[in-house]
Write an enzyme that holds these catalytic residues in place. Structure first.
Site, mmCIF file in Angstrom:
data_model
loop_
_atom_site.group_PDB
_atom_site.id
_atom_site.type_symbol
_atom_site.label_atom_id
_atom_site.label_comp_id
_atom_site.label_asym_id
_atom_site.label_seq_id
_atom_site.Cartn_x
_atom_site.Cartn_y
_atom_site.Cartn_z
ATOM 1 N N GLY A 104 0.802 -1.221 0.000
ATOM 2 C CA GLY A 104 0.000 0.000 0.000
ATOM 3 C C GLY A 104 0.829 1.262 0.000
ATOM 4 N N GLY A 140 6.455 7.678 6.659
ATOM 5 C CA GLY A 140 5.594 8.360 5.693
ATOM 6 C C GLY A 140 6.228 9.568 5.036
ATOM 7 N N ARG A 197 2.860 14.141 -7.708
ATOM 8 C CA ARG A 197 2.890 13.216 -8.836
ATOM 9 C C ARG A 197 1.555 13.271 -9.580
ATOM 10 N NH1 ARG A 197 5.788 7.644 -7.019
ATOM 11 N NH2 ARG A 197 3.767 7.188 -6.052
ATOM 12 N N ASP A 288 4.237 -4.453 -7.431
ATOM 13 C CA ASP A 288 3.541 -3.259 -6.948
ATOM 14 C C ASP A 288 4.095 -1.988 -7.573
ATOM 15 O OD1 ASP A 288 5.677 -4.290 -4.991
ATOM 16 O OD2 ASP A 288 5.564 -2.187 -4.417
ATOM 17 N N ASN A 289 5.148 -2.112 -8.384
ATOM 18 C CA ASN A 289 5.698 -0.956 -9.093
ATOM 19 C C ASN A 289 5.443 -1.031 -10.598
ATOM 20 O OD1 ASN A 289 6.708 0.225 -6.749
ATOM 21 N ND2 ASN A 289 8.662 -0.836 -6.902
#
Length: 483
Positions: A104, A140, A197, A288-289
């Protein structure tokens, strides 16, 4: 062009996909949800470092807005734009070949989707905006050096013609986090920084892997393990939103699933071909990329080739070289096979395998086409079966001599065209001299690096190149070493 407060948000993703009912922000497993609602964590004294005029124009945003103090406040996450609905995305993934379970957005936060004046839809995301339910052991945050790398490479790749997510701006701050840059125990404090982004979507292969059953090897399961209703909803949303032609042409979910996977196979082959032609090494090609739209996603320990080394690995944690430069095309295929395994719950495995079987030919065709253009072999009628052998021979020579990948192609660009041009032509000889100079510069860089860092071990590729140089061209080696 509009002002910040006038951006036209239409947050279809969080409106149509399942949302985590728990709104408290703490690390946990999030079942049966694609997103968790979470607010960015403010930073002290946010300051704009840089912005891309071209990227923020995608949003329909007036570039003069960057001069307002509110610009840094909004894109640091200190203020929430009108219409924005911050969430963090839940996904899983295979990391270095093993299923890792829930991952995630541990440091990225979805702001929403903006529809620009041309009707284009763009998702905005803040990377480094604070803790989320997916932060695991992280804080984070991202720091300025990694944020600059992502900002510069995102925009550079776009202007190189490589499909990529975009970077709108970097904001830094007076907030600090601890980082051990060299993993040596020497912890320093660095500025918390945030990158804006931009992409049509940040959905990835791992978004679908949340429904994976318990893995036989790692004994980990997806956060929504076995929830085929969740998978079907994500598929339907993806097809309708990002593959509208498939949605119109196909009526059954099975056919849409197969067709969408076929499109992902094609765009992934195209992306891998782009990477190999510009010398880009992603560094951490986990599932996941991998974007479902064939975009370069998540700029972490990436690198570009300098001396041509097909075994180049920019990621210091990739000890086995799984994601080495030359292995990228086949790793992309392997990642596609993991996506096919998940989608086989919605479509027959053999139909998905038929699509996957196209990958190798697709990659070879796209790669050779791009390399032909890179070498100036631009006439379709002049294509030759020997072109592939020519490319291979060039790369073999570059590897043998440890030539600089980009500088060599730049030098070849100066070779004049014409039937009367031969090897003895002065312009051709000038190019030869330039390439020789590039070789000299490349080897000097290695020797200087080894001299400065005598306590560190040189890479096998560096040692091999120097030993080969010493044996094949002792005069050049002597001029470099002063012997």
């Amino acid at each position: 062009m509009v002002r910040l407060e006038e951006l036209a948000f239409d947050n279809r993703t969080v409106r149509e996909l399942p949302i985590d009912p728990i709104q408290d922000n703490y690390v946990r497993t999030v079942p049966n949800a694609c997103f968790s609602k979470v607010a960015p964590t403010p930073v002290r004294n946010p300051q704009l470092v840089s912005f891309s005029k071209q990227a923020i124009r995608l949003l329909g945003l007036d570039e003069n807005e960057a001069s307002r103090p509110e610009f840094a406040e909004y894109f640091a996450g200190n203020k929430i734009l009108p219409g924005s609905e911050p969430h963090a995305h839940c996904y899983c993934g295979h990391q270095f070949g093993s299923f890792a379970g829930q991952l995630g957005d541990g440091a990225a936060i979805y702001l929403g989707e903006v529809v620009n004046p041309s009707g284009e839809r763009w998702e905005m995301q803040l990377k480094g905006a604070g803790l989320t339910p997916y932060s695991r052991a992280g804080d984070g945050r991202k720091v300025l050096r990694s944020s600059i790398r992502e900002f510069l490479c995102s925009e550079a790749m776009h202007f190189l013609g490589v499909p990529t997510t975009r970077a709108g701006c970097i904001v830094t701050s007076d907030s600090r986090v601890d980082r051990d840059i060299m993993y040596s125990g020497n912890v320093i404090q660095e500025r918390c920084s945030v990158v804006l982004r931009i992409a049509p979507t940040f959905l990835r292969f791992g978004s679908f892997e949340v429904v994976k059953e318990r893995d036989d090897e790692t004994r980990r399961a997806g956060s929504s393990s076995g929830n085929l209703q969740h998978l079907a909803k994500l598929l339907d949303y993806s097809v309708q939103s990002f593959f509208p032609k498939i949605h119109e042409a196909q009526s059954s979910r099975e056919d849409r699933c197969v067709a969408m996977f076929g499109e992902i196979v094609e765009s992934t082959a195209e992306l891998a071909a782009h990477w190999q032609c510009v010398g880009f090494c992603h560094g951490v090609l986990n599932t996941d990329n991998m974007s479902i739209l064939g975009l370069t996603l998540d700029y972490g320990p990436y690198g570009f080739l300098e001396m041509y080394d097909p075994d180049h690995v920019p990621n210091s944690s990739d000890h086995d070289g799984r994601y080495a430069f030359a292995r990228q095309p086949q790793i992309c295929r392997w990642n596609l096979s993991k996506l096919a395994e998940i989608l086989s719950s919605l479509a027959p495995e053999e139909r998905l395998e038929e699509q996957l079987a196209r990958y190798d030919d697709l990659f070879r065709d796209r790669y050779l086409g791009k390399m032909r253009r890179k070498l100036g072999l631009v006439s379709p009628t002049a294509a030759s079966p020997s072109d592939a052998a020519l490319v291979d021979a060039l790369l073999d020579t570059m590897q043998d001599t440890r030539a600089d990948f980009t500088a060599s192609f730049r030098a070849l660009n100066e070779v004049p065209l014409g039937p009367s041009v031969g090897p003895a032509d002065a312009a051709v000889q000038a190019v030869v001299q330039r390439i020789t100079g590039n070789l000299l510069h490349s080897h000097k860089k290695v020797l200087c690096s080894l001299t400065r860092q005598a306590a560190n071990s040189p890479s096998p590729a560096q040692l091999e190149g120097l030993l080969q140089l010493a044996s094949t061209n002792p005069q050049l080696f002597g001029s470099l070493t002063g012997r």
